[in-house]
Design a protein around this motif. Structure first.
Motif, PDB file in Angstrom:
ATOM      1  N   LYS A 152       0.839  -1.198   0.000  1.00  0.00           N
ATOM      2  CA  LYS A 152       0.000   0.000   0.000  1.00  0.00           C
ATOM      3  C   LYS A 152       0.874   1.248   0.000  1.00  0.00           C
ATOM      4  CE  LYS A 152      -3.815  -1.961   2.643  1.00  0.00           C
ATOM      5  NZ  LYS A 152      -4.570  -1.804   3.886  1.00  0.00           N
ATOM      6  N   GLU A 153       1.940   1.219   0.793  1.00  0.00           N
ATOM      7  CA  GLU A 153       2.860   2.355   0.846  1.00  0.00           C
ATOM      8  C   GLU A 153       3.523   2.580  -0.502  1.00  0.00           C
ATOM      9  OE1 GLU A 153       5.511   1.428   4.047  1.00  0.00           O
ATOM     10  OE2 GLU A 153       3.951   1.618   5.561  1.00  0.00           O
ATOM     11  N   LYS A 207      -6.546  -6.282  -5.346  1.00  0.00           N
ATOM     12  CA  LYS A 207      -6.902  -6.310  -3.929  1.00  0.00           C
ATOM     13  C   LYS A 207      -6.237  -5.170  -3.168  1.00  0.00           C
ATOM     14  CE  LYS A 207      -7.879 -11.220  -3.383  1.00  0.00           C
ATOM     15  NZ  LYS A 207      -7.503 -12.468  -2.699  1.00  0.00           N
ATOM     16  N   ILE A 208      -4.981  -4.880  -3.499  1.00  0.00           N
ATOM     17  CA  ILE A 208      -4.266  -3.780  -2.844  1.00  0.00           C
ATOM     18  C   ILE A 208      -4.971  -2.457  -3.147  1.00  0.00           C
ATOM     19  CG2 ILE A 208      -2.103  -2.481  -2.787  1.00  0.00           C
ATOM     20  CD1 ILE A 208      -0.708  -5.182  -3.558  1.00  0.00           C
ATOM     21  N   LEU A 209      -5.296  -2.233  -4.420  1.00  0.00           N
ATOM     22  CA  LEU A 209      -5.971  -0.991  -4.813  1.00  0.00           C
ATOM     23  C   LEU A 209      -7.359  -0.883  -4.188  1.00  0.00           C
ATOM     24  CD1 LEU A 209      -4.926  -0.854  -8.554  1.00  0.00           C
ATOM     25  CD2 LEU A 209      -4.149   0.647  -6.724  1.00  0.00           C
ATOM     26  N   THR A 210      -8.077  -1.991  -4.133  1.00  0.00           N
ATOM     27  CA  THR A 210      -9.418  -1.988  -3.542  1.00  0.00           C
ATOM     28  C   THR A 210      -9.367  -1.622  -2.067  1.00  0.00           C
ATOM     29  OG1 THR A 210     -10.174  -3.625  -5.138  1.00  0.00           O
ATOM     30  CG2 THR A 210     -11.482  -3.389  -3.132  1.00  0.00           C
ATOM     31  N   ASN A 232     -11.175   1.554  -0.318  1.00  0.00           N
ATOM     32  CA  ASN A 232     -12.060   1.396   0.841  1.00  0.00           C
ATOM     33  C   ASN A 232     -11.601   2.238   2.032  1.00  0.00           C
ATOM     34  OD1 ASN A 232     -13.697  -0.364  -0.564  1.00  0.00           O
ATOM     35  ND2 ASN A 232     -12.710  -2.203   0.245  1.00  0.00           N
ATOM     36  N   GLU A 233     -10.288   2.457   2.145  1.00  0.00           N
ATOM     37  CA  GLU A 233      -9.753   3.280   3.228  1.00  0.00           C
ATOM     38  C   GLU A 233      -9.882   4.773   2.924  1.00  0.00           C
ATOM     39  OE1 GLU A 233      -5.720   1.996   3.763  1.00  0.00           O
ATOM     40  OE2 GLU A 233      -6.331  -0.009   4.405  1.00  0.00           O
ATOM     41  N   GLY A 234     -10.229   5.105   1.691  1.00  0.00           N
ATOM     42  CA  GLY A 234     -10.393   6.504   1.312  1.00  0.00           C
ATOM     43  C   GLY A 234      -9.101   7.198   0.912  1.00  0.00           C
ATOM     44  N   LYS A 235      -8.028   6.455   0.739  1.00  0.00           N
ATOM     45  CA  LYS A 235      -6.742   7.051   0.371  1.00  0.00           C
ATOM     46  C   LYS A 235      -6.588   7.177  -1.141  1.00  0.00           C
ATOM     47  CE  LYS A 235      -4.511   5.317   4.511  1.00  0.00           C
ATOM     48  NZ  LYS A 235      -3.523   4.396   5.052  1.00  0.00           N
ATOM     49  N   VAL A 236      -7.287   6.328  -1.875  1.00  0.00           N
ATOM     50  CA  VAL A 236      -7.229   6.314  -3.334  1.00  0.00           C
ATOM     51  C   VAL A 236      -8.652   6.384  -3.857  1.00  0.00           C
ATOM     52  CG1 VAL A 236      -6.622   4.876  -5.333  1.00  0.00           C
ATOM     53  CG2 VAL A 236      -5.056   5.043  -3.419  1.00  0.00           C
ATOM     54  N   ILE A 237      -8.845   7.063  -4.992  1.00  0.00           N
ATOM     55  CA  ILE A 237     -10.175   7.118  -5.596  1.00  0.00           C
ATOM     56  C   ILE A 237     -10.195   6.266  -6.858  1.00  0.00           C
ATOM     57  CG2 ILE A 237     -10.802   9.383  -4.705  1.00  0.00           C
ATOM     58  CD1 ILE A 237     -10.075  10.480  -7.542  1.00  0.00           C
ATOM     59  N   PHE A 238     -11.353   5.713  -7.145  1.00  0.00           N
ATOM     60  CA  PHE A 238     -11.584   4.947  -8.359  1.00  0.00           C
ATOM     61  C   PHE A 238     -12.437   5.818  -9.264  1.00  0.00           C
ATOM     62  CE2 PHE A 238     -14.453   2.135 -10.727  1.00  0.00           C
ATOM     63  CZ  PHE A 238     -13.523   1.405 -11.443  1.00  0.00           C
ATOM     64  N   TRP A 239     -12.032   5.946 -10.520  1.00  0.00           N
ATOM     65  CA  TRP A 239     -12.754   6.773 -11.472  1.00  0.00           C
ATOM     66  C   TRP A 239     -13.026   5.951 -12.712  1.00  0.00           C
ATOM     67  CZ3 TRP A 239     -11.665   8.405 -16.443  1.00  0.00           C
ATOM     68  CH2 TRP A 239     -12.494   9.414 -16.945  1.00  0.00           C
ATOM     69  N   SER A 240     -14.241   6.040 -13.230  1.00  0.00           N
ATOM     70  CA  SER A 240     -14.589   5.302 -14.436  1.00  0.00           C
ATOM     71  C   SER A 240     -15.419   6.182 -15.354  1.00  0.00           C
ATOM     72  CB  SER A 240     -15.377   4.049 -14.071  1.00  0.00           C
ATOM     73  OG  SER A 240     -15.784   3.380 -15.246  1.00  0.00           O
ATOM     74  N   SER A 241     -15.083   6.135 -16.637  1.00  0.00           N
ATOM     75  CA  SER A 241     -15.855   6.877 -17.635  1.00  0.00           C
ATOM     76  C   SER A 241     -16.888   5.968 -18.289  1.00  0.00           C
ATOM     77  CB  SER A 241     -14.922   7.443 -18.706  1.00  0.00           C
ATOM     78  OG  SER A 241     -14.370   6.387 -19.467  1.00  0.00           O
ATOM     79  N   SER A 259     -15.982   3.304 -20.078  1.00  0.00           N
ATOM     80  CA  SER A 259     -15.125   2.442 -20.884  1.00  0.00           C
ATOM     81  C   SER A 259     -13.707   2.379 -20.335  1.00  0.00           C
ATOM     82  CB  SER A 259     -15.082   2.936 -22.334  1.00  0.00           C
ATOM     83  OG  SER A 259     -14.538   4.234 -22.379  1.00  0.00           O
ATOM     84  N   THR A 260     -13.350   3.347 -19.500  1.00  0.00           N
ATOM     85  CA  THR A 260     -12.003   3.419 -18.949  1.00  0.00           C
ATOM     86  C   THR A 260     -12.084   3.520 -17.434  1.00  0.00           C
ATOM     87  OG1 THR A 260     -11.240   4.594 -20.904  1.00  0.00           O
ATOM     88  CG2 THR A 260      -9.853   4.729 -18.961  1.00  0.00           C
ATOM     89  N   SER A 261     -11.264   2.748 -16.754  1.00  0.00           N
ATOM     90  CA  SER A 261     -11.194   2.802 -15.294  1.00  0.00           C
ATOM     91  C   SER A 261      -9.803   3.258 -14.887  1.00  0.00           C
ATOM     92  CB  SER A 261     -11.471   1.422 -14.695  1.00  0.00           C
ATOM     93  OG  SER A 261     -12.765   1.008 -15.044  1.00  0.00           O
ATOM     94  N   MET A 262      -9.774   4.186 -13.935  1.00  0.00           N
ATOM     95  CA  MET A 262      -8.498   4.730 -13.484  1.00  0.00           C
ATOM     96  C   MET A 262      -8.509   4.902 -11.968  1.00  0.00           C
ATOM     97  SD  MET A 262      -7.817   7.554 -16.441  1.00  0.00           S
ATOM     98  CE  MET A 262      -6.044   7.435 -16.544  1.00  0.00           C
ATOM     99  N   TYR A 263      -7.306   5.027 -11.421  1.00  0.00           N
ATOM    100  CA  TYR A 263      -7.143   5.230  -9.984  1.00  0.00           C
ATOM    101  C   TYR A 263      -6.304   6.480  -9.773  1.00  0.00           C
ATOM    102  CZ  TYR A 263      -8.666   0.395  -9.473  1.00  0.00           C
ATOM    103  OH  TYR A 263      -9.378  -0.771  -9.515  1.00  0.00           O
ATOM    104  N   GLY A 264      -6.590   7.186  -8.684  1.00  0.00           N
ATOM    105  CA  GLY A 264      -5.820   8.379  -8.358  1.00  0.00           C
ATOM    106  C   GLY A 264      -5.786   8.608  -6.864  1.00  0.00           C
ATOM    107  N   LEU A 265      -4.905   9.467  -6.449  1.00  0.00           N
ATOM    108  CA  LEU A 265      -4.766   9.815  -5.043  1.00  0.00           C
ATOM    109  C   LEU A 265      -5.965  10.658  -4.627  1.00  0.00           C
ATOM    110  CD1 LEU A 265      -2.684   9.352  -2.815  1.00  0.00           C
ATOM    111  CD2 LEU A 265      -1.613  11.486  -3.465  1.00  0.00           C
ATOM    112  N   ALA A 266      -6.593  10.319  -3.534  1.00  0.00           N
ATOM    113  CA  ALA A 266      -7.772  11.058  -3.065  1.00  0.00           C
ATOM    114  C   ALA A 266      -7.402  12.503  -2.759  1.00  0.00           C
ATOM    115  CB  ALA A 266      -8.340  10.393  -1.813  1.00  0.00           C
ATOM    116  N   GLY A 267      -8.253  13.430  -3.208  1.00  0.00           N
ATOM    117  CA  GLY A 267      -8.048  14.841  -2.936  1.00  0.00           C
ATOM    118  C   GLY A 267      -7.119  15.546  -3.899  1.00  0.00           C
TER     119      GLY A 267
END
Length: 75
Positions: free
Chosen positions: A5-6, A40-43, A47-56, A58-66
């Motif tokens: 996670k780190e 599983k790591i990303l999920t 769930n902890e609110g540290k990373v956001i999941f974004w989907s359009s 057709s495309t799924s992406m992850y980013g740092l929350a905030g």
């Protein structure tokens, strides 16, 4: 799993100019892990609110929350 996670958070924080990343970008961080393990790591981070999941749709992406343009639109 805490160190994985780190590693993900360090990767996200080290990148400037880009706020969202494809799932495959995270798979490159852990070349010895299966995609399911990386998911599983990303999920857990989502769930902890540290990373956001974004989907359009057709495309799924992850980013740092905030961080990023999407965050200011949601606020």
């Amino acid at each position: 799993m805490a160190t994985e996670k780190e590693q993900v958070l360090e990767f996200l924080q080290s990148k400037t100019g880009k706020s969202k990343f494809y799932f495959n970008d995270f798979c490159k961080i852990f070349p010895d892990k299966k995609q399911r393990e990386v998911k599983k790591i990303l999920t857990e981070l989502v769930n902890e609110g540290k990373v956001i999941f974004w989907s359009s749709g057709s495309t799924s992406m992850y980013g740092l929350a905030g961080v990023g343009k999407q965050q200011s639109e949601e606020a």
